[in-house]
Design a protein around this motif. Sequence first.
Motif, PDB file in Angstrom:
ATOM      1  N   ARG A   1       0.788  -1.092  -0.217  1.00 30.61           N
ATOM      2  CA  ARG A   1      -0.040  -0.122   0.341  1.00 30.61           C
ATOM      3  C   ARG A   1       1.050   1.721  -0.006  1.00 30.61           C
ATOM      4  NH1 ARG A   1      -2.568  -0.863   3.885  1.00 30.61           N
ATOM      5  NH2 ARG A   1      -1.636   0.218   5.640  1.00 30.61           N
ATOM      6  N   GLU A   2       2.137   1.348   0.797  1.00 33.77           N
ATOM      7  CA  GLU A   2       2.945   2.517   0.959  1.00 33.77           C
ATOM      8  C   GLU A   2       4.082   2.377   0.443  1.00 33.77           C
ATOM      9  OE1 GLU A   2       4.045   2.048   5.097  1.00 33.77           O
ATOM     10  OE2 GLU A   2       1.806   2.765   6.083  1.00 33.77           O
ATOM     11  N   GLN A   3       4.285   1.351  -0.307  1.00 35.35           N
ATOM     12  CA  GLN A   3       5.595   1.711  -1.327  1.00 35.35           C
ATOM     13  C   GLN A   3       5.925   0.705  -2.966  1.00 35.35           C
ATOM     14  OE1 GLN A   3       9.519   1.112   0.462  1.00 35.35           O
ATOM     15  NE2 GLN A   3       8.294   0.248   2.151  1.00 35.35           N
ATOM     16  N   LEU A   4       3.915   0.585  -3.365  1.00 33.55           N
ATOM     17  CA  LEU A   4       3.896   0.113  -4.216  1.00 33.55           C
ATOM     18  C   LEU A   4       2.877   0.836  -5.067  1.00 33.55           C
ATOM     19  CD1 LEU A   4       4.590  -4.073  -4.305  1.00 33.55           C
ATOM     20  CD2 LEU A   4       6.420  -1.868  -4.691  1.00 33.55           C
ATOM     21  N   ALA A   5       1.749   0.043  -4.503  1.00 32.08           N
ATOM     22  CA  ALA A   5      -0.051   0.230  -5.452  1.00 32.08           C
ATOM     23  C   ALA A   5       0.273   1.623  -5.286  1.00 32.08           C
ATOM     24  CB  ALA A   5      -0.813  -0.031  -4.690  1.00 32.08           C
ATOM     25  N   CYS A   6       0.771   2.905  -4.072  1.00 35.49           N
ATOM     26  CA  CYS A   6      -0.074   4.022  -4.587  1.00 35.49           C
ATOM     27  C   CYS A   6       0.607   4.775  -5.867  1.00 35.49           C
ATOM     28  CB  CYS A   6       1.082   4.915  -3.028  1.00 35.49           C
ATOM     29  SG  CYS A   6       2.389   4.527  -3.017  1.00 35.49           S
ATOM     30  N   ARG A   7       1.581   4.068  -6.661  1.00 30.37           N
ATOM     31  CA  ARG A   7       2.309   5.027  -7.895  1.00 30.37           C
ATOM     32  C   ARG A   7       1.797   4.306  -8.579  1.00 30.37           C
ATOM     33  NH1 ARG A   7       8.202   5.307  -6.845  1.00 30.37           N
ATOM     34  NH2 ARG A   7       8.103   4.685  -4.130  1.00 30.37           N
ATOM     35  N   PRO A   8       1.437   4.751 -10.083  1.00 28.31           N
ATOM     36  CA  PRO A   8       1.052   5.107 -10.804  1.00 28.31           C
ATOM     37  C   PRO A   8       0.661   3.780 -11.921  1.00 28.31           C
ATOM     38  CG  PRO A   8       1.717   7.019 -11.511  1.00 28.31           C
ATOM     39  CD  PRO A   8       2.195   6.690  -9.871  1.00 28.31           C
ATOM     40  N   PHE A   9       2.210   3.142 -11.260  1.00 28.02           N
ATOM     41  CA  PHE A   9       2.919   1.842 -12.077  1.00 28.02           C
ATOM     42  C   PHE A   9       3.698   0.839 -10.810  1.00 28.02           C
ATOM     43  CE2 PHE A   9       5.061  -1.465 -14.120  1.00 28.02           C
ATOM     44  CZ  PHE A   9       4.097  -1.833 -14.636  1.00 28.02           C
ATOM     45  N   SER A  10       3.066  -0.140 -10.264  1.00 27.79           N
ATOM     46  CA  SER A  10       4.091  -1.058 -10.387  1.00 27.79           C
ATOM     47  C   SER A  10       3.580  -2.044 -10.706  1.00 27.79           C
ATOM     48  CB  SER A  10       3.540  -0.615  -8.187  1.00 27.79           C
ATOM     49  OG  SER A  10       2.264  -1.136  -8.347  1.00 27.79           O
ATOM     50  N   LEU A  11       4.205  -3.281  -9.808  1.00 31.64           N
ATOM     51  CA  LEU A  11       4.513  -4.832 -10.521  1.00 31.64           C
ATOM     52  C   LEU A  11       5.002  -5.204  -8.496  1.00 31.64           C
ATOM     53  CD1 LEU A  11       6.819  -4.978 -13.672  1.00 31.64           C
ATOM     54  CD2 LEU A  11       4.742  -5.748 -13.033  1.00 31.64           C
ATOM     55  N   ALA A  12       4.552  -6.481  -9.007  1.00 34.58           N
ATOM     56  CA  ALA A  12       5.223  -7.459  -7.083  1.00 34.58           C
ATOM     57  C   ALA A  12       5.313  -8.879  -7.963  1.00 34.58           C
ATOM     58  CB  ALA A  12       4.286  -7.048  -6.838  1.00 34.58           C
ATOM     59  N   LEU A  13       6.674  -9.546  -7.274  1.00 33.03           N
ATOM     60  CA  LEU A  13       6.534 -11.060  -7.397  1.00 33.03           C
ATOM     61  C   LEU A  13       6.952 -11.021  -6.413  1.00 33.03           C
ATOM     62  CD1 LEU A  13       7.287 -13.084 -10.045  1.00 33.03           C
ATOM     63  CD2 LEU A  13       9.946 -12.732  -9.469  1.00 33.03           C
ATOM     64  N   ASP A  14       6.040 -12.822  -6.522  1.00 35.31           N
ATOM     65  CA  ASP A  14       6.275 -12.999  -4.901  1.00 35.31           C
ATOM     66  C   ASP A  14       6.913 -14.771  -4.640  1.00 35.31           C
ATOM     67  OD1 ASP A  14       6.180 -14.117  -2.114  1.00 35.31           O
ATOM     68  OD2 ASP A  14       3.883 -14.334  -2.820  1.00 35.31           O
ATOM     69  N   CYS A  15       8.126 -14.767  -4.527  1.00 35.15           N
ATOM     70  CA  CYS A  15       9.460 -16.539  -5.075  1.00 35.15           C
ATOM     71  C   CYS A  15       8.020 -16.965  -4.026  1.00 35.15           C
ATOM     72  CB  CYS A  15      10.342 -15.795  -4.698  1.00 35.15           C
ATOM     73  SG  CYS A  15      10.690 -14.705  -6.288  1.00 35.15           S
ATOM     74  N   HIS A  16       7.835 -18.221  -4.264  1.00 35.63           N
ATOM     75  CA  HIS A  16       7.773 -19.221  -3.856  1.00 35.63           C
ATOM     76  C   HIS A  16       8.291 -20.636  -4.605  1.00 35.63           C
ATOM     77  CE1 HIS A  16       3.647 -18.055  -1.297  1.00 35.63           C
ATOM     78  NE2 HIS A  16       4.166 -17.265  -2.291  1.00 35.63           N
ATOM     79  N   SER A  17       8.482 -21.937  -3.386  1.00 33.71           N
ATOM     80  CA  SER A  17       8.362 -23.204  -4.793  1.00 33.71           C
ATOM     81  C   SER A  17       7.283 -24.233  -4.159  1.00 33.71           C
ATOM     82  CB  SER A  17       9.974 -23.980  -3.987  1.00 33.71           C
ATOM     83  OG  SER A  17       9.522 -24.212  -2.852  1.00 33.71           O
ATOM     84  N   GLY A  18       7.352 -24.656  -4.711  1.00 34.36           N
ATOM     85  CA  GLY A  18       5.311 -26.144  -4.684  1.00 34.36           C
ATOM     86  C   GLY A  18       5.708 -26.963  -5.204  1.00 34.36           C
ATOM     87  N   TYR A  19       4.636 -27.530  -5.264  1.00 36.71           N
ATOM     88  CA  TYR A  19       5.023 -29.454  -5.770  1.00 36.71           C
ATOM     89  C   TYR A  19       4.063 -28.875  -7.891  1.00 36.71           C
ATOM     90  CZ  TYR A  19       4.231 -31.399  -1.874  1.00 36.71           C
ATOM     91  OH  TYR A  19       4.118 -31.973  -0.178  1.00 36.71           O
ATOM     92  N   GLY A  20       5.048 -29.895  -8.363  1.00 38.10           N
ATOM     93  CA  GLY A  20       4.797 -30.093  -9.748  1.00 38.10           C
ATOM     94  C   GLY A  20       6.750 -29.739 -10.557  1.00 38.10           C
ATOM     95  N   PHE A  21       6.396 -30.474 -12.207  1.00 36.41           N
ATOM     96  CA  PHE A  21       7.404 -31.050 -12.846  1.00 36.41           C
ATOM     97  C   PHE A  21       7.736 -29.212 -13.577  1.00 36.41           C
ATOM     98  CE2 PHE A  21       6.823 -35.110 -13.074  1.00 36.41           C
ATOM     99  CZ  PHE A  21       7.547 -35.133 -11.708  1.00 36.41           C
ATOM    100  N   ALA A  22       6.789 -27.916 -13.586  1.00 36.92           N
ATOM    101  CA  ALA A  22       6.824 -27.121 -14.151  1.00 36.92           C
ATOM    102  C   ALA A  22       6.914 -25.701 -13.292  1.00 36.92           C
ATOM    103  CB  ALA A  22       5.978 -27.008 -15.141  1.00 36.92           C
ATOM    104  N   ASP A  23       7.867 -24.838 -13.914  1.00 36.01           N
ATOM    105  CA  ASP A  23       7.632 -23.587 -13.435  1.00 36.01           C
ATOM    106  C   ASP A  23       6.724 -22.428 -13.800  1.00 36.01           C
ATOM    107  OD1 ASP A  23      10.315 -24.191 -11.665  1.00 36.01           O
ATOM    108  OD2 ASP A  23      10.909 -23.733 -13.139  1.00 36.01           O
ATOM    109  N   SER A  24       5.949 -21.896 -12.578  1.00 36.67           N
ATOM    110  CA  SER A  24       5.257 -21.219 -12.910  1.00 36.67           C
ATOM    111  C   SER A  24       5.372 -19.990 -12.625  1.00 36.67           C
ATOM    112  CB  SER A  24       3.483 -21.571 -13.135  1.00 36.67           C
ATOM    113  OG  SER A  24       3.936 -23.083 -13.136  1.00 36.67           O
ATOM    114  N   LEU A  25       4.310 -18.656 -13.760  1.00 39.68           N
ATOM    115  CA  LEU A  25       4.163 -17.759 -13.388  1.00 39.68           C
ATOM    116  C   LEU A  25       2.172 -17.527 -13.443  1.00 39.68           C
ATOM    117  CD1 LEU A  25       6.454 -15.113 -15.154  1.00 39.68           C
ATOM    118  CD2 LEU A  25       6.266 -15.136 -12.864  1.00 39.68           C
ATOM    119  N   TRP A  26       1.788 -17.044 -11.622  1.00 37.31           N
ATOM    120  CA  TRP A  26       0.515 -17.015 -11.812  1.00 37.31           C
ATOM    121  C   TRP A  26       0.167 -15.802 -11.335  1.00 37.31           C
ATOM    122  CZ3 TRP A  26       0.131 -21.949  -7.814  1.00 37.31           C
ATOM    123  CH2 TRP A  26       0.112 -22.552  -8.406  1.00 37.31           C
ATOM    124  N   PHE A  27      -0.382 -15.498 -11.840  1.00 34.24           N
ATOM    125  CA  PHE A  27      -1.288 -13.348 -11.446  1.00 34.24           C
ATOM    126  C   PHE A  27      -2.993 -13.806 -10.557  1.00 34.24           C
ATOM    127  CE2 PHE A  27      -1.642 -14.475 -15.603  1.00 34.24           C
ATOM    128  CZ  PHE A  27      -3.021 -13.722 -16.341  1.00 34.24           C
TER     129      PHE A  27
END
Length: 347
Positions: free
Chosen positions: A178-204
């Motif tokens: 809220r205070e450092q990203l979404a308050c700007r006209p444009f922002s992105l976020a990447l949250d890094c996890h690991s989980g089950y599966g053979f493929a790497d995924s980018l979810w939104f």
Amino acid sequence: MHAFPRTPDPDATFEEHEDFKAILRAGSEQFEIETVAEIHTAGPTFALYSASIGSRDPQAPALGFFGGIHGLERIGTQLILHYMRGLLFRLAWDTLLQQQLQRIRLVFMPIVNPGGMWAQTRANPSGVDLMRNAPQRADGQVPFLAGGQTLSPLLPWYCGRPGAAMETESAAVLKVVREQLACRPFSLALDCHSGYGFADSLWFPYAKTRRPMAHLPEMFALKTLLEQAMPHHDYRFEPQSRQYLLHGDLWDHAYDQAPDGNLFLPMTLELGSWLWIRKNPRQLFSRHGIFNPIKAHRIRRVLRRHADLLDFLARIAYAAPGWLPEAGRRAQLQQQAAAHWRPGRTP
């Protein structure tokens, strides 16, 4: 200015926490460091830090990197720390990076759940799965337990008590967004996890519904740019709802809370842990090994491979709004995205 203990009690800390503090000490003149919260455990108390670098212009694009929301998934935290360390060294000589940081803001929160990482648990010290702790509920059927449950913290994927305030860690993430990203006209976020599966995924978003997010054209444009810049990447780029629905997804909530008129695009990087288990099946007998590569050369390979993605997103932030679609183009991309991600189709 923060003072970090240099000779910690090994029982009151963990390796990634000490690596993060070492980076902050080394970059104390470059990073703006904030203690967002304090996390209490059955043993030590951890400060929950965020670190920011780059333009102070509130209109400048921003990119946030988050990790360690699940305490067992250490590789995501290690990836962000690897990127931060390289960034800090490059600042001494990389004039292109220096110019880049004059126009964008980078925000780092690599250890969201220090209590869980210290205790080697997925959940936080209260037994809550932070990725299922937001107040919204899915509008369709979710997987039993795994989609989020309110029965007991003794069971996995616990959302927290219905109606209770969000956990300290979850609230801290939303505060930083809220205070450092979404308050700007444009922002992105990447949250890094690991989980089950053979493929790497980018979810939104969304995970709560199969209805498309309002900014599906922008996500499709971003996907297209990724494929052009990294044509041999192996990421499955898609709405999380194509895999399963979920109660209380933190990034659904953050996206929905972004101010009208601002564009905030959150993504989750899910590193497919079955890739490492297939190469080293003995990891199945280790709780740590189910979610992380164990052998040193595989850890190095993961860090090398995915650091390019983090750098790509920084360049995407720098290049905005040049690549963002305007009205006529948005309508065309909306149709293409809807066709590409339609139910039943494999991207």
